[in-house]
Motif scaffolding. Structure first.
Motif, PDB file in Angstrom:
ATOM      1  N   LEU A 752       0.823  -1.205   0.000  1.00  0.00           N
ATOM      2  CA  LEU A 752       0.000   0.000   0.000  1.00  0.00           C
ATOM      3  C   LEU A 752       0.858   1.256   0.000  1.00  0.00           C
ATOM      4  O   LEU A 752       0.576   2.219  -0.707  1.00  0.00           O
ATOM      5  CB  LEU A 752      -0.929  -0.017   1.213  1.00  0.00           C
ATOM      6  N   SER A 753       1.934   1.260   0.801  1.00  0.00           N
ATOM      7  CA  SER A 753       2.765   2.461   0.877  1.00  0.00           C
ATOM      8  C   SER A 753       3.483   2.716  -0.442  1.00  0.00           C
ATOM      9  O   SER A 753       3.665   3.879  -0.838  1.00  0.00           O
ATOM     10  CB  SER A 753       3.780   2.336   2.020  1.00  0.00           C
ATOM     11  N   LEU A 754       3.885   1.668  -1.145  1.00  0.00           N
ATOM     12  CA  LEU A 754       4.553   1.866  -2.432  1.00  0.00           C
ATOM     13  C   LEU A 754       3.586   2.431  -3.460  1.00  0.00           C
ATOM     14  O   LEU A 754       3.941   3.309  -4.256  1.00  0.00           O
ATOM     15  CB  LEU A 754       5.142   0.545  -2.931  1.00  0.00           C
ATOM     16  N   GLY A 755       2.346   1.936  -3.463  1.00  0.00           N
ATOM     17  CA  GLY A 755       1.358   2.472  -4.375  1.00  0.00           C
ATOM     18  C   GLY A 755       1.073   3.936  -4.102  1.00  0.00           C
ATOM     19  O   GLY A 755       0.984   4.758  -5.021  1.00  0.00           O
ATOM     20  N   ALA A 756       0.942   4.294  -2.832  1.00  0.00           N
ATOM     21  CA  ALA A 756       0.686   5.688  -2.484  1.00  0.00           C
ATOM     22  C   ALA A 756       1.855   6.572  -2.869  1.00  0.00           C
ATOM     23  O   ALA A 756       1.670   7.710  -3.328  1.00  0.00           O
ATOM     24  CB  ALA A 756       0.403   5.796  -0.986  1.00  0.00           C
ATOM     25  N   ALA A 757       3.080   6.078  -2.690  1.00  0.00           N
ATOM     26  CA  ALA A 757       4.253   6.864  -3.053  1.00  0.00           C
ATOM     27  C   ALA A 757       4.277   7.139  -4.556  1.00  0.00           C
ATOM     28  O   ALA A 757       4.517   8.271  -4.999  1.00  0.00           O
ATOM     29  CB  ALA A 757       5.522   6.134  -2.631  1.00  0.00           C
ATOM     30  N   ALA A 758       4.037   6.104  -5.353  1.00  0.00           N
ATOM     31  CA  ALA A 758       4.023   6.294  -6.797  1.00  0.00           C
ATOM     32  C   ALA A 758       2.900   7.234  -7.212  1.00  0.00           C
ATOM     33  O   ALA A 758       3.062   8.071  -8.111  1.00  0.00           O
ATOM     34  CB  ALA A 758       3.886   4.944  -7.498  1.00  0.00           C
ATOM     35  N   ALA A 759       1.755   7.121  -6.557  1.00  0.00           N
ATOM     36  CA  ALA A 759       0.631   8.003  -6.880  1.00  0.00           C
ATOM     37  C   ALA A 759       0.939   9.450  -6.530  1.00  0.00           C
ATOM     38  O   ALA A 759       0.481  10.377  -7.208  1.00  0.00           O
ATOM     39  CB  ALA A 759      -0.620   7.540  -6.144  1.00  0.00           C
ATOM     40  N   ILE A 764       2.166  14.988  -8.588  1.00  0.00           N
ATOM     41  CA  ILE A 764       3.055  16.136  -8.811  1.00  0.00           C
ATOM     42  C   ILE A 764       3.226  16.407 -10.296  1.00  0.00           C
ATOM     43  O   ILE A 764       3.201  17.564 -10.751  1.00  0.00           O
ATOM     44  CB  ILE A 764       4.413  15.887  -8.131  1.00  0.00           C
ATOM     45  N   HIS A 765       3.374  15.352 -11.086  1.00  0.00           N
ATOM     46  CA  HIS A 765       3.464  15.558 -12.537  1.00  0.00           C
ATOM     47  C   HIS A 765       2.176  16.180 -13.067  1.00  0.00           C
ATOM     48  O   HIS A 765       2.210  17.020 -13.978  1.00  0.00           O
ATOM     49  CB  HIS A 765       3.762  14.240 -13.240  1.00  0.00           C
ATOM     50  N   GLY A 766       1.041  15.756 -12.507  1.00  0.00           N
ATOM     51  CA  GLY A 766      -0.219  16.360 -12.919  1.00  0.00           C
ATOM     52  C   GLY A 766      -0.283  17.831 -12.568  1.00  0.00           C
ATOM     53  O   GLY A 766      -0.775  18.653 -13.356  1.00  0.00           O
ATOM     54  N   LEU A 767       0.214  18.205 -11.389  1.00  0.00           N
ATOM     55  CA  LEU A 767       0.227  19.608 -10.988  1.00  0.00           C
ATOM     56  C   LEU A 767       1.198  20.424 -11.836  1.00  0.00           C
ATOM     57  O   LEU A 767       1.060  21.644 -11.941  1.00  0.00           O
ATOM     58  CB  LEU A 767       0.607  19.729  -9.508  1.00  0.00           C
ATOM     59  N   ARG A 768       2.155  19.747 -12.436  1.00  0.00           N
ATOM     60  CA  ARG A 768       3.109  20.429 -13.326  1.00  0.00           C
ATOM     61  C   ARG A 768       2.617  20.463 -14.769  1.00  0.00           C
ATOM     62  O   ARG A 768       3.290  21.025 -15.629  1.00  0.00           O
ATOM     63  CB  ARG A 768       4.464  19.720 -13.266  1.00  0.00           C
ATOM     64  N   ASP A 776       2.724   7.652 -16.941  1.00  0.00           N
ATOM     65  CA  ASP A 776       3.795   6.686 -16.701  1.00  0.00           C
ATOM     66  C   ASP A 776       3.816   6.268 -15.236  1.00  0.00           C
ATOM     67  O   ASP A 776       3.928   5.086 -14.915  1.00  0.00           O
ATOM     68  CB  ASP A 776       5.129   7.322 -17.101  1.00  0.00           C
ATOM     69  N   TRP A 777       3.675   7.229 -14.325  1.00  0.00           N
ATOM     70  CA  TRP A 777       3.709   6.906 -12.899  1.00  0.00           C
ATOM     71  C   TRP A 777       2.426   6.239 -12.436  1.00  0.00           C
ATOM     72  O   TRP A 777       2.457   5.423 -11.505  1.00  0.00           O
ATOM     73  CB  TRP A 777       4.004   8.158 -12.085  1.00  0.00           C
ATOM     74  N   LEU A 778       1.313   6.542 -13.067  1.00  0.00           N
ATOM     75  CA  LEU A 778       0.086   5.828 -12.714  1.00  0.00           C
ATOM     76  C   LEU A 778       0.198   4.348 -13.087  1.00  0.00           C
ATOM     77  O   LEU A 778      -0.382   3.481 -12.432  1.00  0.00           O
ATOM     78  CB  LEU A 778      -1.121   6.473 -13.398  1.00  0.00           C
ATOM     79  N   VAL A 781       1.841   2.790 -10.264  1.00  0.00           N
ATOM     80  CA  VAL A 781       0.871   2.566  -9.186  1.00  0.00           C
ATOM     81  C   VAL A 781       0.159   1.237  -9.389  1.00  0.00           C
ATOM     82  O   VAL A 781      -0.026   0.448  -8.446  1.00  0.00           O
ATOM     83  CB  VAL A 781      -0.160   3.714  -9.125  1.00  0.00           C
ATOM     84  N   GLY A 782      -0.216   0.958 -10.642  1.00  0.00           N
ATOM     85  CA  GLY A 782      -0.919  -0.280 -10.930  1.00  0.00           C
ATOM     86  C   GLY A 782      -0.103  -1.509 -10.619  1.00  0.00           C
ATOM     87  O   GLY A 782      -0.646  -2.568 -10.296  1.00  0.00           O
ATOM     88  N   ARG A 783       1.218  -1.383 -10.672  1.00  0.00           N
ATOM     89  CA  ARG A 783       2.086  -2.523 -10.352  1.00  0.00           C
ATOM     90  C   ARG A 783       2.490  -2.551  -8.883  1.00  0.00           C
ATOM     91  O   ARG A 783       2.821  -3.608  -8.349  1.00  0.00           O
ATOM     92  CB  ARG A 783       3.349  -2.477 -11.218  1.00  0.00           C
ATOM     93  N   ALA A 784       2.486  -1.390  -8.236  1.00  0.00           N
ATOM     94  CA  ALA A 784       2.999  -1.315  -6.865  1.00  0.00           C
ATOM     95  C   ALA A 784       1.953  -1.624  -5.816  1.00  0.00           C
ATOM     96  O   ALA A 784       2.298  -1.990  -4.693  1.00  0.00           O
ATOM     97  CB  ALA A 784       3.575   0.076  -6.604  1.00  0.00           C
TER      98      ALA A 784
END
Length: 937
Positions: A752-759, A764-768, A776-778, A781-784
């Motif tokens: 769970l923590s790895l998925g949240a970290a990737a999300a 942040i990329h979305g805010l940028r 790519d990072w989502l 999330v699907g793998r983590a």
């Protein structure tokens, strides 16, 4: 794994880029095709981590001004003497490397396999975009540690949850590279399966090995390395080598000596090592002395039944060199042959056992041996060190056995290793790691010998225990677990075996190997039971059940509910009145109820209080015992139960108690494992309580912890979440590189923590405004994550935040449409306050008719959470149409450690505050243009 080296040709291309030449101009200057130039430019961008051609040009120009190199240092060792001859073999071996995935240069010891392999590797380095890598297997004495040795040589660290043998295949998975494995013959049983796994996993990798015998793998291409050519008389390769090495000692043979040199080389069978040793004596013996010295010695072992073909010539030269020594130097040579790693004169004096022990006399003898090329000299910060080449070390060992001294010298070596290990265990300082590395292989060799001697079992047990602790301190977790299990096997008493197995289980926990944790705790329970220690048996059984519940995601095969129930029943039966046993059983019972085998649902109002009561009893029993490690584990179960009950503040307080409880305990394996878990949980629950600054501090402690140096995804997970929620884009993206590299090398572990970290990185990329990077990072999330449903918690929070940033309140409203009671199990632990506060904000900005009801409901939940309260206050101010309250709310966000929400609140105030908000977003590394500017409510 460190960055691939820049090849010579790539360096030329890079230098011309610094002159701002086009690809066509570079091609013309270097007489290569434009397509080849393009390939080199692409490789440089990847290796130097630069975004475009302009970056390469700037780097090249800067390097030209400063005179600094533009890339990493070459991975190949640099020979100290010139490579002589072998033109034909050099070309043929290079062609074989180009044509085949795995080539083994085969030949007798001393024939020159290593030097030929290094020359060919240097010739072909430009043909491998990801470089040429070198691993010397001489120090490896255990075939099972081939993978670990290669991983250390190429800089591929061990990953939690995976064996160290998988580190090298993971590191080279997509690399177009050449790996040189030197001196494989003594560990062929380990090299063969390692190569099969490596080449299957790395389709673009090639391997060049050297060995005295074929590795006997089906894909091997053997390349026999012949002796140096003696055809051509004084122009042969053998003579050229002799002349070069004799000149190096200051006495080059004159023209009249060429015929005699040809004769010496012929009698030495063209063996490179023998020729080099003979040439080293040229200055003191001359041609006639060499001829006389070689006469009888070459005949002694040249073809009799005592010698095999592989060693005949080298052994003849070494016998000759040995017999030229004084008896004391002969004894010194054979006695220091027990050292595997470079050693000091003081260590040699202790192990050699001369009476009286005279370090200066031993140092003088080592100097004489070095002068005759029987020892290599290595200057170091800790003093001059000596090392025998492997062939000479083996020769010395034979002489040691023949002299009847093997047992005594090995016993002294064992004693030296034990004392050195004990001294290092009590030492510290910045050079500790280097000092351990200096003699660790000697400890392993001494332990291997002692473990095979029944009369030295106790000594082997002591050394294994010392090496286990040192390996743990050195962050060699795989070896630490192996050694603790070896300690258990060598223990004379079951109590000692049980203790070692518990240590091994804790180290397995640090490696996130749940199956091993469970197995080892069960084994510790069995050992305690055999010793008549019911309390220890109960502890082992209860701990096995506890880890199955607490660390279920680290298992490859989780024990069944029936198995766990049976173990717990047996623990209860044995517990009796022992306080520690009773506490352990209470903890196991509570952990099983609150975690993997029956998590309390948030809507089960009648179950949550009973569960909390049960866990609090376990905490109190452990406190009374007293048993701090069990108390910490019980507090972990309590924080989980409190989270299920929706009490984020109490959950955070429980994790803080854990960190305080463990802070000053001695760093045993169990304490270390518990402390690492406590830090992670404290950071997570701090996020849940809105304590972002605390979460960042504890996340930073994890990120900087040496035990997580090779597990960057676990080390940085909570720091990424805290920084992401705060909107600190630059910090988030910087740590994201470490997270991603480690996550990929781990094979894609799930939690769970790895998925949240990737999300959080995706957010942040979305805010940028970088949708490609976000997608790519989502995918990460699907793998983590362990289950897709978990994304109803953090995924909804992060996605809605991006949508609001872009001014799409309607889409954000859809993303958090389910009520908290519908997604309770996904938000109750960390995300409940964030979720309900965000629903209130979204409802207001989207004009939802139930906005005020959502505000009221959120206030009842988030009271006391500074970040969430500020969210609700902002929603209410906007709903009331009173933007004058927003500056004060912005200040509250700043105090809560959320600069992004602070800037966002200023932005919502509009008017003269817009410029300040845009500036704040820019400082955070975000894109103001991507932020939506909704009209005032």
């Amino acid at each position: 794994m460190s960055a691939p080296p820049v090849s010579a040709r790539e360096a030329e291309v890079l230098a011309l880029l610094g002159e701002h030449l086009s690809n066509a101009e570079i091609a013309g200057r270097l007489f290569i095709s434009v397509r080849t130039v393009e390939s080199h430019v692409s490789s440089l961008l990847r290796k130097l981590l630069l975004p475009d051609r302009r970056g390469l040009a700037r780097l090249a120009a800067a390097s030209a001004r400063t005179g600094q190199a533009t890339g990493p240092a070459p991975a190949l060792p640099a020979p100290l003497t010139a490579f002589v001859g072998r033109t034909r073999e050099r070309a043929e071996l290079a062609a074989a490397v180009r044509a085949h995935r795995q080539v083994t240069a085969v030949g007798p010891g001393g024939v020159g396999k290593t030097r030929l392999a290094l020359a060919v590797a240097g010739d072909t380095v430009g043909e491998f975009p990801d470089g040429v890598w070198f691993a010397d297997l001489v120090p490896v004495t255990d075939p099972a540690r081939v993978g670990a040795a290669v991983a250390a040589a190429v800089g591929a660290g061990e990953q939690p949850g995976r064996d160290v043998d998988d580190a090298v295949p993971a590191a080279f998975a997509d690399h177009d590279a050449l790996l040189v494995l030197d001196n494989c013959e003594h560990v062929r049983d380990g090299v063969a399966p390692f190569l099969e796994r490596l080449l299957a996993a790395c389709p673009r990798l090639r391997v060049l090995a050297t060995s005295r015998a074929r590795l006997m793998v089906p894909f091997e291409r053997a390349f026999p390395v012949p002796p140096l050519s003696r055809d051509g008389g004084d122009e042969s390769d053998a003579v050229a080598l002799f002349m070069d090495r004799a000149a190096a000692v200051g006495f080059p043979p004159g023209p009249g000596a060429s015929e005699g040199v040809v004769a010496v080389c012929e009698r030495l069978d063209g063996m490179a090592l023998a020729i080099e040793l003979a040439a080293a004596r040229w200055s003191t013996l001359g041609l006639d002395g060499l001829a006389a010295g070689l006469g009888d010695q070459l005949q002694i072992l040249s073809g009799g039944a005592r010698a095999d073909d592989r060693h005949r010539s080298v052994r003849a030269v070494l016998d000759w060199s040995h017999d030229l020594l004084q008896p004391r130097d002969q004894a010194l040579l054979r006695r220091v042959s027990v050292f595997v790693a470079p050693f000091t004169a003081a260590a040699a004096a202790e192990v050699a056992g001369f009476a009286p022990e005279d370090v200066s006399a031993v140092a003088d003898g080592l100097g004489r041996l070095a002068e005759q090329s029987l020892l290599a000299v290595t200057p170091a910060a800790t003093g001059t060190r000596y090392q025998a080449l492997e062939t000479i070390r083996q020769y010395g060992a034979e002489r040691l056995a023949a002299a009847g001294e093997l047992t005594d010298v090995r016993a002294r070596h064992l004693g030296w290793c034990t004392a050195a290990g004990a001294a290092l265990a009590d030492a510290g300082g910045p050079d500790w790691r280097a000092r351990f590395d200096d003699f660790a292989e000697d400890m392993r060799v001494a332990l291997g010998w002692a473990a095979e001697q029944p009369e030295r079992r106790a000594a082997a047990h002591r050394l294994a225990r010392s090496l286990a602790g040192l390996a743990l301190t050195r962050n060699l977790l795989g070896e630490a677990q192996q050694r603790y299990e070896q300690v258990a096997a060598l223990a004379d008493a079951e109590e000692a075996a049980g203790e070692a197995l518990r240590h091994a289980a804790a180290v397995a926990g640090l490696r996130r190997l749940g199956d091993d944790m469970y197995r080892l705790h069960r084994a510790a329970a069995d050992a305690a039971h055999r010793a008549g220690d019911n309390g220890g048996a109960v502890g082992g059984l209860a701990e096995a059940d506890t880890v199955a519940a607490r660390f279920s995601t680290s298992f490859t095969r989780l024990p069944t509910a029936a198995e766990v129930t049976a173990v717990l029943a047996r623990a209860r039966e044995l517990a009796g009145d022992d306080p520690r046993a009773t506490a352990a059983v209470a903890l196991a019972d509570a952990a099983v109820v609150t975690d993997a085998y029956g998590a309390v649902q948030g809507d089960a109002d009648n179950e949550a209080p009973r569960t909390i009561e049960r866990v609090e009893r376990a905490v109190e029993l452990a406190r009374r015992a007293p048993d701090p490690v069990t108390e910490s584990a019980a507090l972990d179960a309590l924080s989980g139960a409190l989270s299920w009950a929706g009490d984020a503040f109490a959950a955070a307080a429980a994790t803080r108690r854990r960190t305080e409880l463990l802070a000053h305990l001695p760093p045993t394996p169990a304490v270390t494992h518990e402390r690492m878990d406590a830090l992670a949980m404290a950071a997570g629950t701090a996020v849940g309580a809105g304590e972002l600054d605390r979460a960042r501090r504890q996340g930073r402690q994890l990120a900087d912890h040496p035990l997580l140096a090779e597990a960057g995804h676990h080390a940085t997970a909570w720091l990424l979440v805290a920084d992401g929620l705060a909107g600190r884009a630059d910090e988030t993206l910087a740590h994201a590189v470490r997270f991603r590299d480690s996550f990929e090398q781990s094979g894609g572990q799930q939690s769970l923590s790895l998925g949240a970290a990737a999300a959080s990185v995706a957010m942040i990329h979305g805010l940028r405004g970088d949708d490609d990077a976000r997608a790519d990072w989502l995918a990460v999330v699907g793998r983590a994550d362990t289950t897709a449903e978990h994304r109803h918690g953090y995924g909804a929070v992060f996605d809605a935040t991006v949508l609001l940033h872009r001014g799409d309140a309607r889409a954000a409203l859809e993303r958090v449409a389910p009520g908290p009671d519908e997604v309770w199990k996904w938000v109750c632990w960390v995300w409940l306050h964030w979720y309900v506060a965000l629903r209130a904000v979204v409802a207001v900005l989207a004009g939802h008719p139930a906005a005020r009801e959502r505000i009221a409901a959120a206030r009842a939940v988030v009271a006391g959470n500074p970040a969430a309260v500020a969210q609700v206050d902002r929603a209410e101010a906007l709903c009331d149409g009173d933007p004058s309250r927003l500056p004060a709310i912005a200040a509250a966000f700043g105090a809560a450690g959320s600069p992004y929400q602070q800037a966002r609140t200023v932005l919502l105030a509009l008017g003269e505050h817009v410029v300040a908000a845009d500036a704040a977003l820019t400082v955070l590394g975000l894109t103001p243009e991507a932020a939506g500017r909704p009209p005032r409510a």
